[in-house]
Motif scaffolding. Sequence first.
Motif, PDB file in Angstrom:
ATOM      1  N   MET A 124       0.833  -1.200   0.000  1.00 49.81           N
ATOM      2  CA  MET A 124       0.000   0.000   0.000  1.00 49.81           C
ATOM      3  C   MET A 124       0.874   1.259   0.000  1.00 49.81           C
ATOM      4  SD  MET A 124      -3.199   0.858  -0.081  1.00 49.81           S
ATOM      5  CE  MET A 124      -4.329   2.200   0.291  1.00 49.81           C
ATOM      6  N   LYS A 125       1.901   1.256   0.795  1.00 47.52           N
ATOM      7  CA  LYS A 125       2.828   2.392   0.855  1.00 47.52           C
ATOM      8  C   LYS A 125       3.492   2.607  -0.500  1.00 47.52           C
ATOM      9  CE  LYS A 125       7.362   3.517   2.802  1.00 47.52           C
ATOM     10  NZ  LYS A 125       8.439   3.033   3.718  1.00 47.52           N
ATOM     11  N   TYR A 126       3.919   1.522  -1.142  1.00 50.55           N
ATOM     12  CA  TYR A 126       4.605   1.633  -2.423  1.00 50.55           C
ATOM     13  C   TYR A 126       3.672   2.178  -3.500  1.00 50.55           C
ATOM     14  CZ  TYR A 126       7.874  -1.589  -0.080  1.00 50.55           C
ATOM     15  OH  TYR A 126       8.737  -2.190   0.802  1.00 50.55           O
ATOM     16  N   VAL A 127       2.437   1.686  -3.500  1.00 52.35           N
ATOM     17  CA  VAL A 127       1.456   2.135  -4.496  1.00 52.35           C
ATOM     18  C   VAL A 127       1.169   3.619  -4.318  1.00 52.35           C
ATOM     19  CG1 VAL A 127      -0.957   1.942  -5.244  1.00 52.35           C
ATOM     20  CG2 VAL A 127       0.398  -0.122  -4.835  1.00 52.35           C
ATOM     21  N   MET A 128       0.962   4.045  -3.078  1.00 53.67           N
ATOM     22  CA  MET A 128       0.609   5.441  -2.825  1.00 53.67           C
ATOM     23  C   MET A 128       1.731   6.392  -3.235  1.00 53.67           C
ATOM     24  SD  MET A 128      -2.500   5.643  -1.742  1.00 53.67           S
ATOM     25  CE  MET A 128      -2.831   4.339  -2.927  1.00 53.67           C
ATOM     26  N   GLN A 129       2.974   6.027  -2.922  1.00 49.01           N
ATOM     27  CA  GLN A 129       4.079   6.899  -3.307  1.00 49.01           C
ATOM     28  C   GLN A 129       4.261   6.930  -4.819  1.00 49.01           C
ATOM     29  OE1 GLN A 129       7.748   6.684  -1.157  1.00 49.01           O
ATOM     30  NE2 GLN A 129       6.760   6.470   0.830  1.00 49.01           N
ATOM     31  N   ASN A 130       3.994   5.819  -5.475  1.00 52.30           N
ATOM     32  CA  ASN A 130       4.119   5.760  -6.931  1.00 52.30           C
ATOM     33  C   ASN A 130       3.082   6.645  -7.611  1.00 52.30           C
ATOM     34  OD1 ASN A 130       5.762   4.393  -8.973  1.00 52.30           O
ATOM     35  ND2 ASN A 130       3.861   3.460  -9.654  1.00 52.30           N
ATOM     36  N   PHE A 131       1.933   6.802  -6.967  1.00 50.85           N
ATOM     37  CA  PHE A 131       0.860   7.618  -7.537  1.00 50.85           C
ATOM     38  C   PHE A 131       1.269   9.079  -7.707  1.00 50.85           C
ATOM     39  CE2 PHE A 131      -2.885   4.701  -6.386  1.00 50.85           C
ATOM     40  CZ  PHE A 131      -3.170   4.441  -7.724  1.00 50.85           C
ATOM     41  N   ASN A 132       2.155   9.585  -6.855  1.00 46.93           N
ATOM     42  CA  ASN A 132       2.499  11.009  -6.927  1.00 46.93           C
ATOM     43  C   ASN A 132       3.119  11.365  -8.277  1.00 46.93           C
ATOM     44  OD1 ASN A 132       1.529  11.541  -4.358  1.00 46.93           O
ATOM     45  ND2 ASN A 132       3.502  11.170  -3.372  1.00 46.93           N
ATOM     46  N   HIS A 133       4.057  10.542  -8.750  1.00 47.81           N
ATOM     47  CA  HIS A 133       4.670  10.780 -10.057  1.00 47.81           C
ATOM     48  C   HIS A 133       3.625  10.642 -11.160  1.00 47.81           C
ATOM     49  CE1 HIS A 133       7.467  10.788 -13.358  1.00 47.81           C
ATOM     50  NE2 HIS A 133       7.264   9.517 -13.642  1.00 47.81           N
ATOM     51  N   GLU A 134       2.783   9.626 -11.046  1.00 46.38           N
ATOM     52  CA  GLU A 134       1.746   9.413 -12.059  1.00 46.38           C
ATOM     53  C   GLU A 134       0.802  10.610 -12.146  1.00 46.38           C
ATOM     54  OE1 GLU A 134      -1.837   6.240 -13.217  1.00 46.38           O
ATOM     55  OE2 GLU A 134      -0.494   5.822 -11.537  1.00 46.38           O
ATOM     56  N   ARG A 135       0.354  11.102 -11.004  1.00 47.57           N
ATOM     57  CA  ARG A 135      -0.612  12.202 -11.003  1.00 47.57           C
ATOM     58  C   ARG A 135       0.003  13.497 -11.521  1.00 47.57           C
ATOM     59  NH1 ARG A 135      -2.680  10.088  -5.126  1.00 47.57           N
ATOM     60  NH2 ARG A 135      -4.065   8.450  -5.956  1.00 47.57           N
ATOM     61  N   LEU A 136       1.255  13.731 -11.204  1.00 47.05           N
ATOM     62  CA  LEU A 136       1.885  14.955 -11.677  1.00 47.05           C
ATOM     63  C   LEU A 136       2.078  14.923 -13.191  1.00 47.05           C
ATOM     64  CD1 LEU A 136       2.929  17.672 -10.885  1.00 47.05           C
ATOM     65  CD2 LEU A 136       5.133  16.644 -10.288  1.00 47.05           C
ATOM     66  N   THR A 137       2.467  13.779 -13.734  1.00 46.28           N
ATOM     67  CA  THR A 137       2.627  13.693 -15.187  1.00 46.28           C
ATOM     68  C   THR A 137       1.277  13.739 -15.899  1.00 46.28           C
ATOM     69  OG1 THR A 137       2.747  11.265 -15.061  1.00 46.28           O
ATOM     70  CG2 THR A 137       4.832  12.475 -15.087  1.00 46.28           C
ATOM     71  N   ILE A 138       0.227  13.223 -15.259  1.00 46.01           N
ATOM     72  CA  ILE A 138      -1.122  13.369 -15.819  1.00 46.01           C
ATOM     73  C   ILE A 138      -1.485  14.850 -15.903  1.00 46.01           C
ATOM     74  CG2 ILE A 138      -3.588  13.010 -15.333  1.00 46.01           C
ATOM     75  CD1 ILE A 138      -2.855  10.230 -14.279  1.00 46.01           C
ATOM     76  N   CYS A 139      -1.160  15.607 -14.850  1.00 44.67           N
ATOM     77  CA  CYS A 139      -1.424  17.050 -14.867  1.00 44.67           C
ATOM     78  C   CYS A 139      -0.795  17.707 -16.088  1.00 44.67           C
ATOM     79  CB  CYS A 139      -0.860  17.702 -13.606  1.00 44.67           C
ATOM     80  SG  CYS A 139      -1.775  17.397 -12.104  1.00 44.67           S
ATOM     81  N   VAL A 140       0.457  17.380 -16.346  1.00 42.99           N
ATOM     82  CA  VAL A 140       1.189  18.021 -17.447  1.00 42.99           C
ATOM     83  C   VAL A 140       0.574  17.651 -18.789  1.00 42.99           C
ATOM     84  CG1 VAL A 140       3.416  18.231 -18.599  1.00 42.99           C
ATOM     85  CG2 VAL A 140       3.323  18.049 -16.102  1.00 42.99           C
ATOM     86  N   SER A 141       0.366  16.364 -19.031  1.00 38.67           N
ATOM     87  CA  SER A 141      -0.146  15.928 -20.339  1.00 38.67           C
ATOM     88  C   SER A 141      -1.572  16.403 -20.573  1.00 38.67           C
ATOM     89  CB  SER A 141      -0.060  14.406 -20.461  1.00 38.67           C
ATOM     90  OG  SER A 141      -0.779  13.755 -19.440  1.00 38.67           O
ATOM     91  N   VAL A 142      -2.390  16.405 -19.534  1.00 36.62           N
ATOM     92  CA  VAL A 142      -3.777  16.851 -19.678  1.00 36.62           C
ATOM     93  C   VAL A 142      -3.842  18.356 -19.920  1.00 36.62           C
ATOM     94  CG1 VAL A 142      -5.962  17.121 -18.429  1.00 36.62           C
ATOM     95  CG2 VAL A 142      -4.783  14.921 -18.423  1.00 36.62           C
ATOM     96  N   ASN A 143      -2.954  19.105 -19.271  1.00 30.24           N
ATOM     97  CA  ASN A 143      -2.912  20.539 -19.539  1.00 30.24           C
ATOM     98  C   ASN A 143      -2.563  20.795 -20.997  1.00 30.24           C
ATOM     99  OD1 ASN A 143      -1.309  23.288 -19.668  1.00 30.24           O
ATOM    100  ND2 ASN A 143      -2.590  23.407 -17.837  1.00 30.24           N
ATOM    101  N   ARG A 144      -1.633  20.005 -21.543  1.00 31.32           N
ATOM    102  CA  ARG A 144      -1.246  20.220 -22.943  1.00 31.32           C
ATOM    103  C   ARG A 144      -2.389  19.892 -23.904  1.00 31.32           C
ATOM    104  NH1 ARG A 144       1.704  22.934 -26.739  1.00 31.32           N
ATOM    105  NH2 ARG A 144       3.581  22.826 -25.457  1.00 31.32           N
ATOM    106  N   ILE A 145      -3.124  18.803 -23.700  1.00 34.54           N
ATOM    107  CA  ILE A 145      -4.216  18.529 -24.646  1.00 34.54           C
ATOM    108  C   ILE A 145      -5.340  19.556 -24.481  1.00 34.54           C
ATOM    109  CG2 ILE A 145      -3.645  16.074 -24.856  1.00 34.54           C
ATOM    110  CD1 ILE A 145      -6.189  15.455 -23.244  1.00 34.54           C
ATOM    111  N   SER A 146      -5.486  20.106 -23.269  1.00 33.75           N
ATOM    112  CA  SER A 146      -6.427  21.216 -23.082  1.00 33.75           C
ATOM    113  C   SER A 146      -5.974  22.411 -23.921  1.00 33.75           C
ATOM    114  CB  SER A 146      -6.486  21.627 -21.609  1.00 33.75           C
ATOM    115  OG  SER A 146      -6.807  20.554 -20.771  1.00 33.75           O
ATOM    116  N   ARG A 147      -4.671  22.651 -23.930  1.00 35.40           N
ATOM    117  CA  ARG A 147      -4.090  23.749 -24.690  1.00 35.40           C
ATOM    118  C   ARG A 147      -4.304  23.539 -26.192  1.00 35.40           C
ATOM    119  NH1 ARG A 147      -0.868  27.542 -23.062  1.00 35.40           N
ATOM    120  NH2 ARG A 147      -0.357  26.577 -21.063  1.00 35.40           N
TER     121      ARG A 147
END
Length: 448
Positions: free
Chosen positions: A270-293
Amino acid sequence: MATSRIPVPFSEPPWLMGLPSPYYNDSHRAWQKTCRALVDELLMPEAGDWERGGDVPENLYGKFAAANFLVPNLSAPLPVKWLKKSGIHELPGGLKVEDFDYLHTLIYVDEMARTGSLGPSGAITTGIAFGVPPILKFGSEALQERFLPDLLTGRKRICIAITEPGAGSDVSNIATTAVRSKDGKNFIVNGTKKWITNGLWSDYASMAVRTGGPGPSGLSMLVVPLLNTPGVSMRRIKVGGQTSAGTTFIELDDVQVPVSNLIGTEGQGMKYVMQNFNHERLTICVSVNRISRVALSSAFEYCLKREAFGKTLMEQPVVRHRLAKCGAELEAHWAWIENFVYMMTKLSTSDANAELGGLTALAKAQAGRVVELCANTAVLLYGGNGYTRSGQGELVERILREVPGARIPGGSEDVMLDLAIRQLVKNFQRKNRELDAQLERPGGSSKL
C-alpha cells in the motif's frame, strides 16, 4: 492544431511564447528543442491515424528506445548508476543523465502530448513511467539487477497493474491473491486486473497483490511475468479515448511467480502504491494541460476565420468570453504545475511525498476540470464541425472523448479532492504536534 506562423494565443506555455520565466535554464531550453524535434519525427505525422485506428506500430517502442527517448519518463533524479551500467550516459541532445531534473521531465511529458491525444504517447510512456519506479525505489539490489538493464534499454517492457474490476481508487480493496507454494519458492497468483495501460505488450507488470489478510496491511507488490506466461491471458479493452494506448484486461490463473520477484518488503504494498501515484498524477497534470491547450488554441484559430452573421466568431463578445474563461483556467493550472515541478527540484523525495502528496492529488483533479472546460468549449465553438470524427473538428471531438481518461485514471476526481484535504489536515496536525513538543521541551527552541 494551430498552423499560424505566429503562435496562436494559448497554443504554447508562456515560456515558449517568448515570455520570461524564473524556472528554465539553458539546459531546459535546449532539451525542449530536442524533445520537439523527436516528437515531430516519431509521433506527430501519424499519431492521428494511429489513434483513429486504435493501435500504434509494433516498432514504435523500439524507435524510442533506440533514441534513448524512453528514459525521460522516469522521475528525477534518474537512476544514474543503473543507466550507466546499461550503457546509457546521455539522453538525446547530449543531456547527461546526472543533469536531468524534474523540469526536464515536465518538458518531455508536455511535448509528448502535443498530438492532442493521450493514446499514441501513452502507448510508449505509461508502462515504463509507472512500472519501473517501484523496482527502482523499493526493490532489492538483486531484483534491480535482474530487471532494470532490459527495462531501461527497452529490450523488455513493463506496466503497472493496480486496478481491478472491484478495486479502482479503493486500492485497499484489491482481491488478486499471491499465496506461497508449499515449497516456498513461488507465489501462486490468482485474480484479474482491469484497465491496465500497455498490458498487451508488456513482458512484466509491477503488480499489487494480496499476500496477507484484508485491508492495506495485506498488500504487497510483485514483478509478475505476463507475455508467454502459463496462466496469464490478456485481451484489449475498447475505450472511448486513448484507444491506441493498449488498455488491457488481465486474467491470472495459478500463475507461478518466484518469491525473489517480491518488490521490497511483504505487506508494504500500500505504501509503495501510494508513493508511486504522486509521479503518475503529476505527469497526468502536465499531459492533460497540454491537450487542453491543443483544444483551446485550435478553437481560437478557428474562431478567427469562421464567419457567422456577417462577422467572424472572434468578433462575437460571447465567443471571446468563452475563450477567456478557458484561458484563465488553463494558464492558472499551468502556473501551478510549474511551481509544483520547481518545488520537486528543491525538495528531497521524502519531503516532496510528505508536503506535496495532497496538493498533487488536488492538481490532478483540477486537470480534469480544465480539460473538460476547454474541450467542451472547443466543440461548442466548432459547432457541427466539432461533433464529427473527421474534417475540421476531428481534433477537438477526439479531445472531448479524452476527458474521462483524464478525470478517472490515477485516482478519480472526487477521491482526489477528498484525499487532498485529508492529507493537508494530516500535515497541519502533525506540524502542530511538533511545534507543541518543541515549546514544551525545557530549554528548547521554538523553531521547527
